[in-house]
Enzyme design. Sequence first.
Site, PDB file in Angstrom:
ATOM      1  N   GLU A   1     -11.529  -2.677  -4.235  1.00 30.08           N
ATOM      2  CA  GLU A   1     -11.637  -1.206  -4.097  1.00 30.08           C
ATOM      3  C   GLU A   1     -10.912  -0.539  -5.252  1.00 30.08           C
ATOM      4  O   GLU A   1     -10.056   0.338  -5.049  1.00 30.08           O
ATOM      5  CB  GLU A   1     -11.035  -0.780  -2.757  1.00 30.08           C
ATOM      6  CG  GLU A   1     -11.537  -1.618  -1.580  1.00 30.08           C
ATOM      7  CD  GLU A   1     -10.987  -1.203  -0.224  1.00 30.08           C
ATOM      8  OE1 GLU A   1     -11.793  -0.982   0.693  1.00 30.08           O
ATOM      9  OE2 GLU A   1      -9.746  -1.092  -0.086  1.00 30.08           O
TER      10      GLU A   1
ATOM     11  N   HIS B   1      -6.262  -1.201  -6.822  1.00 31.12           N
ATOM     12  CA  HIS B   1      -6.784  -0.461  -5.663  1.00 31.12           C
ATOM     13  C   HIS B   1      -6.585   1.041  -5.874  1.00 31.12           C
ATOM     14  O   HIS B   1      -5.471   1.520  -6.016  1.00 31.12           O
ATOM     15  CB  HIS B   1      -6.013  -0.960  -4.441  1.00 31.12           C
ATOM     16  CG  HIS B   1      -6.543  -0.499  -3.126  1.00 31.12           C
ATOM     17  ND1 HIS B   1      -6.338   0.766  -2.630  1.00 31.12           N
ATOM     18  CD2 HIS B   1      -7.252  -1.150  -2.170  1.00 31.12           C
ATOM     19  CE1 HIS B   1      -6.896   0.871  -1.430  1.00 31.12           C
ATOM     20  NE2 HIS B   1      -7.469  -0.282  -1.132  1.00 31.12           N
TER      21      HIS B   1
ATOM     22  N   CYS C   1     -10.269   4.324   7.753  1.00 30.43           N
ATOM     23  CA  CYS C   1      -9.288   5.195   7.103  1.00 30.43           C
ATOM     24  C   CYS C   1      -9.891   6.525   6.672  1.00 30.43           C
ATOM     25  O   CYS C   1      -9.205   7.553   6.679  1.00 30.43           O
ATOM     26  CB  CYS C   1      -8.666   4.495   5.896  1.00 30.43           C
ATOM     27  SG  CYS C   1      -9.865   3.728   4.798  1.00 30.43           S
TER      28      CYS C   1
ATOM     29  N   HIS D   1       0.862  -1.184   0.000  1.00 25.97           N
ATOM     30  CA  HIS D   1       0.000   0.000   0.000  1.00 25.97           C
ATOM     31  C   HIS D   1       0.894   1.228   0.000  1.00 25.97           C
ATOM     32  O   HIS D   1       1.377   1.654   1.036  1.00 25.97           O
ATOM     33  CB  HIS D   1      -0.920   0.024   1.215  1.00 25.97           C
ATOM     34  CG  HIS D   1      -2.067   0.991   1.063  1.00 25.97           C
ATOM     35  ND1 HIS D   1      -1.911   2.272   0.569  1.00 25.97           N
ATOM     36  CD2 HIS D   1      -3.397   0.855   1.314  1.00 25.97           C
ATOM     37  CE1 HIS D   1      -3.087   2.875   0.552  1.00 25.97           C
ATOM     38  NE2 HIS D   1      -4.003   2.037   0.979  1.00 25.97           N
TER      39      HIS D   1
END
Lengths: 631, 631
Positions: free
Chosen positions: A315, A263, A411, A188
Amino acid sequence: MQRKQNIIPLSNVKINGGFLADIQNLIASEVLPYQWAALNDEIPDAQPSHSIHNLEIAAGRSTGEFYGEVFQDSDLAKWLEAACYCMIIKPDDALQQKIDFAVELIADAQMDDGYLNTYFSVMAPEKRWTDLQECHEMYCVGHFMEAAVAHYQATGSHRMLDIMERAFDQMASVIGPEEGKIHGYPGHPEIELALMRMYEVTGKEKYAAYADYLMDVRGKQPFFYDEEQQTRGYIKYPENIPFGRKYTQSHMPVVDQVEAAGHAVRALYLFSGVLDAAAHYDHSDLLHTMNAVYEDITTKKMFITGGVGSTHVGEAFTSAYDLPNALTYNETCASIALGMFSDRLCRLYGQAKYADVLERVLYNGIISSMSMDGKRFFYVNPLQVNPAIQNNNPDYNHVKTERQQWFGCACCPPNVARYYMSVGDKLYTSCEDTLFVNLYAQSEVCWDSNKLALHTNYPADGNIRIACECAKPCKVCLRIPDWCENYTLSGTADALSESGYLEVELLEGTHTFELHLEMKPKRIWSNTLVSADAGRVALQYGPIVYCIESADNGDRIDELCILHDSDINIIENGFAWGLPELEVNGVREHLSGPLYCAKPPTQVPVKLRLVPYFAWGNRGKGEMSVWIRER
Amino acid sequence: MQRKQNIIPLSNVKINGGFLADIQNLIASEVLPYQWAALNDEIPDAQPSHSIHNLEIAAGRSTGEFYGEVFQDSDLAKWLEAACYCMIIKPDDALQQKIDFAVELIADAQMDDGYLNTYFSVMAPEKRWTDLQECHEMYCVGHFMEAAVAHYQATGSHRMLDIMERAFDQMASVIGPEEGKIHGYPGHPEIELALMRMYEVTGKEKYAAYADYLMDVRGKQPFFYDEEQQTRGYIKYPENIPFGRKYTQSHMPVVDQVEAAGHAVRALYLFSGVLDAAAHYDHSDLLHTMNAVYEDITTKKMFITGGVGSTHVGEAFTSAYDLPNALTYNETCASIALGMFSDRLCRLYGQAKYADVLERVLYNGIISSMSMDGKRFFYVNPLQVNPAIQNNNPDYNHVKTERQQWFGCACCPPNVARYYMSVGDKLYTSCEDTLFVNLYAQSEVCWDSNKLALHTNYPADGNIRIACECAKPCKVCLRIPDWCENYTLSGTADALSESGYLEVELLEGTHTFELHLEMKPKRIWSNTLVSADAGRVALQYGPIVYCIESADNGDRIDELCILHDSDINIIENGFAWGLPELEVNGVREHLSGPLYCAKPPTQVPVKLRLVPYFAWGNRGKGEMSVWIRER
């Protein structure tokens, strides 16, 4: 066309009225206290956070098990960043105490060697840095770094910067290009842009160089995550991650990633950091790629609200023109990240088109996520909602038809807080003697010994009065937004530049002039490759995208059509922070009885009332749609 | 209004031309041989079946591991049933040999005590009957029973009936209402209707009584599947089965299930069996429920094609009016099961409205699943397809935009074969001296010493010539379909009855008369609670639902609109088994360039060509839509 501009720090910008000030006041008075309570698990009936308790356990101040996502630390980090911005623009003793508490808690939670991540320090210290693909250690370090930058900006203290330098040094001792280290990169992304911010405030080249390394190593063959899984001997996350390597933007070198994939938040955080690092090191090929991928996103994969990420599965981005209004994911964080990418491009290239996207997300797809009382949040931001359908079809499990108190994966809410509390540094940029006005808001700004005060109700209207006190000759460049077809400027200016700014030259002394951006409601149509919007129209007023809701128009809103030749009336002072509402003539088409019938629906004339999209769902449950059928 | 009619067996009905004969010929000549090869794993590049090999292992004729779904046996069972119907209507020596082989293989695979299921007999004989919820043992027994009934009807042999009586007796010795037995019921209903068919051909009450038991015990508290999981000590399937107990229609007693919920095929097989058993035992409360749930399905949850089951998650029903054209599941088997439920209701109540639904699935939502060469199949039958979108968005992973050779879970292809091969017994029903003509097809039928020959090109046109040879006075009741607004009958008839049939009284002797059902293309609109169809229209000609495809209209078919005032022209002899195609004036709306724009799309006049929905995807890849925008 590269024309790099400077950020004007928050301390030199004061938003002192209007829409953005209202939001900042709400965040200061309601949102930050509410989120602090949430992070301390003090909100009744909300999903627990445990973010602070995890740190307390890691700090040896409490006992128990780590709880939550592996990136739970980042929730506090983002809150801390937001709180620090708040201290710059609205100092507050109670908030300062919470900040001090948080910083010392983080310091205590840091391991002796500098390592900072409570999931691993509490649960599995021996497994540190063994799952860069999915365990978010670098992601959390990145968010703590952003908090450190904000803390330094707010307080002048190096306390958090020092904590994060120790964390960085520990990380860089294990992972990096040198022989004997793990040649990895984060699953990420986020740390890339954080490293560049650390570099900007400290001037320490090691941070920028590390961002450059992460950008360079990403997606090269042999694929690091394959090796990492082999080494680790177990696969924590499902083998069948959707979109495979694309999910983590590790399917090819970054320089080849001209199409957005995987993502959405990971992609856009990555691109933001890559842009900063590529600009710093003048990697023209990477800059070219970043421009290409931005075009891909904003001309093919972005909702009119600035939402991105069309599927909840991963996502993620899907294909061009796949913009399903009800089924989409449109994570709040993805729109924030698109805003980050846009304002960086705007600074680098000085083109108004980037600020057009920034403005789109700012007034639509991000702020939609927060209720007007600051205590409820959306993670997912659809453009069409029908609770009767969506609450009973598991294809829509990701869509909540009402804002939530908190999330197990939270988040988004603190991300919204930090974004709007730092919006001041996106309004203006400067380049030597030139001030660029990228966004219009009632505010004052100082640059290069000069001062500018901007008086406006924008975005409620397009009247902007500008007063400058110039200590020396200077230029003011005023962005003409993409939605604005006609404008007038009192005083003289050059013709609108190709970059989309009006340049006003000012001599030493005091000047006032007025910019009028003609703001009238207009119909917007989608490119007809967007099947989902076929036969439909959206209404926009200035930068604000509107929607119809059951609250004003009754249920069964897909029966409603806007008449193609109707004027659109402005109803002043609506419920949404004073922004106007819109009224237009339409018809309600109705056919009841059998499911299928050889007789057409009846048509009854109706007035349709539209409200700003971001404010939907603040007046009870109901249906909502941005794209409205046109007859 | 109960007016129970009798099935006229396949041996007394001969379909001798037209659309249904074409399909039966295709199935006999291509589909049954192809599927036999598939079941024997002889189709290159297709997903393996292993269905026959599993039986060979269980029979001790081969070695190896069981492969496939726990219900893999049922694929062969359905093929065998189809093949037996084929033997009735088109005897064939080669086919007879395969049937004989299959029957003896099943006999050999049966365990000594009568138990019949290869998954358990090969893999885990000690776990037989321990997971009624998800292991499909009763489901497979049910399908073998249906095959046994067909085998008896085709051959007069009791061989398969005897095998299945032994299987039944073994099952009933373990599971049943008596003390000491498992008080369970199948997670996937099917056996209920199979038991009633066993009863009908054998006259053995034990089968009907067992169906009655299964219907009675289902969904009562304490919930059997909870107990079963406790006893078993493990949960084979995910705990989070979507829709919870509704998934298996075990959330409440069947008599309370007035709304269709959960897995669509399970629900409709259940309701079909329940209807038969409830009619047999005259359970008026259950019959009332079955009527209510049928209304729920056909007036709120059924696509215009007869597709049902709006979500792939749990292959399930969702809420009323949730009919998403692109995202839907619409499993082929679910439409078949809706056909089964409909024809049973039609027999029981003598109402044309049930045959209207039967006709809808027969000519649209079932036959769409098979390619016109009989060698490719859809499992999922959407009403809107855009390969560029659906092949790149995992929300549509369940949707294949081209028919497939075979499936790992291949319940649908042999189901289609058995359904169309037995359609002859749905055309006509009788009640004493009265013949009911429920569906029109070129055919001959004998009932009650009388003969009727029906000459027609239906559904290509609505002209029907009927010739009767009456050995004694009788009545012929002709269904007037729901789509037909005007009809003429040569000769005399009573006024159209409330039940939707024209009753013609005939004396002894020979008679001919003609029924003309006015068949013209018409626009169909959805109830406006169906958001997905808002602003859209479908075209139907007789019972055939049409669609637009890229093959005729180019890509970007959502740019296309039908003009509301255009005539619809009939183009005779289309590619789809000679059915007409339709042509209508429309416009193509086009807007390219930016993603969003304040200028409306341009409009260019076009002719739209429509083809029968069932035939889509037979001319290369492309887009398709049933519901077309209307201007």
